[in-house]
Write an enzyme that holds these catalytic residues in place. Structure first.
Site, PDB file in Angstrom:
ATOM      1  N   ARG A  80     -10.006   0.596   8.292  1.00 60.35           N
ATOM      2  CA  ARG A  80      -9.451  -0.706   8.624  1.00 60.35           C
ATOM      3  C   ARG A  80     -10.433  -1.562   9.401  1.00 60.35           C
ATOM      4  O   ARG A  80     -10.122  -2.703   9.726  1.00 60.35           O
ATOM      5  CB  ARG A  80      -8.244  -0.474   9.517  1.00 60.35           C
ATOM      6  CG  ARG A  80      -7.123  -1.401   9.171  1.00 60.35           C
ATOM      7  CD  ARG A  80      -5.921  -0.691   9.369  1.00 60.35           C
ATOM      8  NE  ARG A  80      -4.738  -1.333   9.659  1.00 60.35           N
ATOM      9  CZ  ARG A  80      -3.596  -0.895   9.147  1.00 60.35           C
ATOM     10  NH1 ARG A  80      -3.583   0.095   8.299  1.00 60.35           N
ATOM     11  NH2 ARG A  80      -2.492  -1.439   9.489  1.00 60.35           N
ATOM     12  N   ARG A 109      12.100  -5.273   4.476  1.00 58.77           N
ATOM     13  CA  ARG A 109      11.631  -3.889   4.375  1.00 58.77           C
ATOM     14  C   ARG A 109      12.523  -2.921   5.158  1.00 58.77           C
ATOM     15  O   ARG A 109      13.015  -3.219   6.238  1.00 58.77           O
ATOM     16  CB  ARG A 109      10.203  -3.756   4.914  1.00 58.77           C
ATOM     17  CG  ARG A 109       9.805  -2.273   4.959  1.00 58.77           C
ATOM     18  CD  ARG A 109       8.375  -2.037   4.958  1.00 58.77           C
ATOM     19  NE  ARG A 109       7.704  -2.600   6.112  1.00 58.77           N
ATOM     20  CZ  ARG A 109       6.403  -2.469   6.287  1.00 58.77           C
ATOM     21  NH1 ARG A 109       5.679  -1.820   5.408  1.00 58.77           N
ATOM     22  NH2 ARG A 109       5.837  -3.003   7.335  1.00 58.77           N
ATOM     23  N   ARG A 159      -0.331  -9.004  13.171  1.00 55.63           N
ATOM     24  CA  ARG A 159      -0.955  -8.011  12.282  1.00 55.63           C
ATOM     25  C   ARG A 159      -1.766  -8.701  11.181  1.00 55.63           C
ATOM     26  O   ARG A 159      -2.825  -8.220  10.794  1.00 55.63           O
ATOM     27  CB  ARG A 159       0.130  -7.115  11.675  1.00 55.63           C
ATOM     28  CG  ARG A 159       0.718  -6.140  12.697  1.00 55.63           C
ATOM     29  CD  ARG A 159       2.057  -5.583  12.275  1.00 55.63           C
ATOM     30  NE  ARG A 159       2.002  -4.817  11.057  1.00 55.63           N
ATOM     31  CZ  ARG A 159       3.041  -4.573  10.273  1.00 55.63           C
ATOM     32  NH1 ARG A 159       4.234  -5.041  10.598  1.00 55.63           N
ATOM     33  NH2 ARG A 159       2.902  -3.858   9.202  1.00 55.63           N
ATOM     34  N   LYS A 196       0.824  -1.215   0.000  1.00 56.02           N
ATOM     35  CA  LYS A 196       0.000   0.000   0.000  1.00 56.02           C
ATOM     36  C   LYS A 196       0.857   1.264   0.000  1.00 56.02           C
ATOM     37  O   LYS A 196       0.652   2.175  -0.804  1.00 56.02           O
ATOM     38  CB  LYS A 196      -0.936   0.025   1.223  1.00 56.02           C
ATOM     39  CG  LYS A 196      -1.855  -1.175   1.324  1.00 56.02           C
ATOM     40  CD  LYS A 196      -2.757  -1.112   2.541  1.00 56.02           C
ATOM     41  CE  LYS A 196      -2.029  -1.139   3.865  1.00 56.02           C
ATOM     42  NZ  LYS A 196      -1.329  -2.395   4.168  1.00 56.02           N
ATOM     43  N   ARG A 239      11.328  -1.507  10.763  1.00 51.96           N
ATOM     44  CA  ARG A 239      10.185  -1.074  11.561  1.00 51.96           C
ATOM     45  C   ARG A 239      10.009  -2.051  12.709  1.00 51.96           C
ATOM     46  O   ARG A 239      10.054  -3.257  12.503  1.00 51.96           O
ATOM     47  CB  ARG A 239       8.930  -1.051  10.677  1.00 51.96           C
ATOM     48  CG  ARG A 239       8.230   0.281  10.710  1.00 51.96           C
ATOM     49  CD  ARG A 239       7.154   0.369   9.673  1.00 51.96           C
ATOM     50  NE  ARG A 239       5.935  -0.341  10.042  1.00 51.96           N
ATOM     51  CZ  ARG A 239       4.832  -0.332   9.304  1.00 51.96           C
ATOM     52  NH1 ARG A 239       4.806   0.350   8.171  1.00 51.96           N
ATOM     53  NH2 ARG A 239       3.775  -0.989   9.687  1.00 51.96           N
TER      54      ARG A 239
HETATM   55  P1  AP5 Z   1       4.825  -1.544   1.809  1.00 49.94           P
HETATM   56  O1  AP5 Z   1       4.488  -0.722   0.615  1.00 49.94           O
HETATM   57  O2  AP5 Z   1       5.547  -0.912   2.932  1.00 49.94           O
HETATM   58  O3  AP5 Z   1       3.505  -2.271   2.339  1.00 49.94           O
HETATM   59  P2  AP5 Z   1       2.280  -1.720   3.163  1.00 49.94           P
HETATM   60  O4  AP5 Z   1       1.074  -2.376   2.585  1.00 49.94           O
HETATM   61  O5  AP5 Z   1       2.290  -0.240   3.245  1.00 49.94           O
HETATM   62  O6  AP5 Z   1       2.588  -2.372   4.565  1.00 49.94           O
HETATM   63  P3  AP5 Z   1       2.443  -1.791   6.020  1.00 49.94           P
HETATM   64  O7  AP5 Z   1       3.206  -2.699   6.937  1.00 49.94           O
HETATM   65  O8  AP5 Z   1       2.744  -0.342   6.076  1.00 49.94           O
HETATM   66  O9  AP5 Z   1       0.934  -2.017   6.250  1.00 49.94           O
HETATM   67  P4  AP5 Z   1       0.199  -2.016   7.578  1.00 49.94           P
HETATM   68  O10 AP5 Z   1      -1.181  -1.866   7.091  1.00 49.94           O
HETATM   69  O11 AP5 Z   1       0.406  -3.180   8.446  1.00 49.94           O
HETATM   70  O12 AP5 Z   1       0.884  -0.833   8.414  1.00 49.94           O
HETATM   71  P5  AP5 Z   1       0.447   0.635   8.731  1.00 49.94           P
HETATM   72  O13 AP5 Z   1       1.650   1.462   8.767  1.00 49.94           O
HETATM   73  O14 AP5 Z   1      -0.686   1.042   7.881  1.00 49.94           O
HETATM   74  O15 AP5 Z   1       5.620  -2.820   1.271  1.00 49.94           O
HETATM   75  C1  AP5 Z   1       6.124  -3.810   2.157  1.00 49.94           C
HETATM   76  C2  AP5 Z   1       7.519  -4.260   1.680  1.00 49.94           C
HETATM   77  O16 AP5 Z   1       7.393  -4.932   0.441  1.00 49.94           O
HETATM   78  C3  AP5 Z   1       8.487  -3.092   1.424  1.00 49.94           C
HETATM   79  O17 AP5 Z   1       9.772  -3.526   1.747  1.00 49.94           O
HETATM   80  C4  AP5 Z   1       8.362  -2.845  -0.088  1.00 49.94           C
HETATM   81  O18 AP5 Z   1       9.534  -2.273  -0.650  1.00 49.94           O
HETATM   82  C5  AP5 Z   1       8.121  -4.249  -0.615  1.00 49.94           C
HETATM   83  N1  AP5 Z   1       7.262  -4.303  -1.792  1.00 49.94           N
HETATM   84  C6  AP5 Z   1       6.160  -3.525  -2.058  1.00 49.94           C
HETATM   85  N2  AP5 Z   1       5.594  -3.892  -3.216  1.00 49.94           N
HETATM   86  C7  AP5 Z   1       6.357  -4.935  -3.708  1.00 49.94           C
HETATM   87  C8  AP5 Z   1       6.276  -5.751  -4.891  1.00 49.94           C
HETATM   88  N3  AP5 Z   1       5.295  -5.583  -5.787  1.00 49.94           N
HETATM   89  N4  AP5 Z   1       7.225  -6.715  -5.049  1.00 49.94           N
HETATM   90  C9  AP5 Z   1       8.211  -6.891  -4.133  1.00 49.94           C
HETATM   91  N5  AP5 Z   1       8.345  -6.153  -3.003  1.00 49.94           N
HETATM   92  C10 AP5 Z   1       7.418  -5.177  -2.794  1.00 49.94           C
HETATM   93  O19 AP5 Z   1      -0.108   0.466  10.218  1.00 49.94           O
HETATM   94  C11 AP5 Z   1       0.765   0.181  11.286  1.00 49.94           C
HETATM   95  C12 AP5 Z   1      -0.017   0.159  12.595  1.00 49.94           C
HETATM   96  O20 AP5 Z   1      -0.672   1.431  12.794  1.00 49.94           O
HETATM   97  C13 AP5 Z   1      -1.157  -0.864  12.671  1.00 49.94           C
HETATM   98  O21 AP5 Z   1      -0.698  -2.130  13.052  1.00 49.94           O
HETATM   99  C14 AP5 Z   1      -2.067  -0.202  13.720  1.00 49.94           C
HETATM  100  O22 AP5 Z   1      -1.562  -0.399  15.018  1.00 49.94           O
HETATM  101  C15 AP5 Z   1      -1.942   1.277  13.379  1.00 49.94           C
HETATM  102  N6  AP5 Z   1      -2.950   1.760  12.410  1.00 49.94           N
HETATM  103  C16 AP5 Z   1      -2.697   2.341  11.194  1.00 49.94           C
HETATM  104  N7  AP5 Z   1      -3.832   2.665  10.578  1.00 49.94           N
HETATM  105  C17 AP5 Z   1      -4.841   2.280  11.396  1.00 49.94           C
HETATM  106  C18 AP5 Z   1      -6.261   2.332  11.305  1.00 49.94           C
HETATM  107  N8  AP5 Z   1      -6.885   2.836  10.223  1.00 49.94           N
HETATM  108  N9  AP5 Z   1      -6.987   1.847  12.340  1.00 49.94           N
HETATM  109  C19 AP5 Z   1      -6.392   1.337  13.436  1.00 49.94           C
HETATM  110  N10 AP5 Z   1      -5.050   1.246  13.587  1.00 49.94           N
HETATM  111  C20 AP5 Z   1      -4.285   1.714  12.582  1.00 49.94           C
HETATM  112 MG    MG Z   2       2.454   1.146   4.790  1.00 49.56          MG
END
Ligand code: AP5
Ligand code: MG
Length: 212
Positions: free
Chosen positions: A88, A123, A167, A13, A156
């Site tokens: 979410r 990552r 997660r 994402k 991270r």
């Molecule tokens: P990346 O693009 O970083 O993936 P991502 O989907 O953004 O993953 P996140 O870990 O950020 O998602 P998340 O939803 O768990 O975390 P968030 O920060 O939102 O890609 C991942 C890796 O793969 C990278 O190394 C990238 O380079 C690689 N990659 C990407 N595309 C690729 C491809 N096509 N091929 C190969 N490699 C590739 O949330 C974190 C925490 O915040 C949650 O756990 C929660 O506690 C809180 N939180 C955030 N939003 C909310 C909400 N709305 N409600 C409640 N809690 C929330």
């Molecule tokens: Mg992300």
């Protein structure tokens, strides 16, 4: 254009949001990045969410909705925005509807749990702007330094394998249901996330009608 990026942790994402914002000239609103920034700055919000974030649990809906309500009203969101990682839960999706947030497309980036776990170990994220990299699939041009803002990149804390598993469980229990929610409104666009980054990007552009 108002977009939602949906998908498991590590589905891509954040990576796609960075590419879409450059292409579409609209900001990306990543609740994860905003909450991490609040933790880094030691704000009240940051202190409130730390234990949830460290364990991979969701932070309370009301806190997230407050951030989104405030951010989407900023002038730079007037022509649209990309919601990365929000909504979410069903409650968050319903609250956005009630707030009058109009959504054009919901892009669900699909990836198996096994693929997610292997991606997370490689990552790296920017300590300044939150941009995502991967040591093999998407390395920084200069080792250890963000291409976009020049800040150091790091791992991270919630990418530890046991936290990633938690997660993923949270995603399946609370977030995946949103696919049905948006399918019923005709806005769901399903994208195969197990492709090279640029191919995923092209599929998204086609799915949202930006390219043929
Ligand atoms: P990346 O693009 O970083 O993936 P991502 O989907 O953004 O993953 P996140 O870990 O950020 O998602 P998340 O939803 O768990 O975390 P968030 O920060 O939102 O890609 C991942 C890796 O793969 C990278 O190394 C990238 O380079 C690689 N990659 C990407 N595309 C690729 C491809 N096509 N091929 C190969 N490699 C590739 O949330 C974190 C925490 O915040 C949650 O756990 C929660 O506690 C809180 N939180 C955030 N939003 C909310 C909400 N709305 N409600 C409640 N809690 C929330
Ligand atoms: Mg992300």
């Amino acid at each position: 254009m108002n977009l939602i990026l949906l998908g498991a942790p590590g589905a891509g994402k954040g990576t796609q949001a960075e590419m879409l914002l450059e292409r579409l000239h609209i900001p990306s609103i990543s609740t994860g990045n905003m909450l991490r920034e609040a933790m880094k700055n030691g704000t009240d919000l940051g202190k409130q969410v730390k234990s949830c974030m460290d364990s991979g649990a969701l932070v309370p809906d009301q806190l997230v909705l407050g951030i989104v309500a405030e951010r989407t009203q900023q002038p730079d969101c007037a022509n649209g925005f990309i919601l990365d990682g929000v909504p979410r839960t069903l409650a968050q999706a319903e609250a956005l509807d009630k707030m009058g947030v109009r959504i054009d497309h919901v892009v669900s980036i699909e990836l198996s749990d096994e693929e997610v776990e292997s991606r997370m170990t490689g990552r790296r994220v920017c300590t300044g702007c939150g941009a995502s990299y991967h040591i093999v699939a998407n390395p920084t041009k200069v080792e250890g330094v963000c291409d976009l803002c020049g800040s150091p990149v790091t791992t991270r804390k919630d990418d530890a394998p046991e936290t990633v598993r938690n997660r993923l469980a949270v995603y399946h229990a609370s977030t995946e249901v949103l696919k049905d929610y948006y399918k019923s409104t005709g806005k769901l666009r399903v994208i195969n996330g197990k492709q090279p980054i640029e191919d995923v990007f092209q599929d998204i552009l086609r799915a949202i009608g930006v390219e043929k």
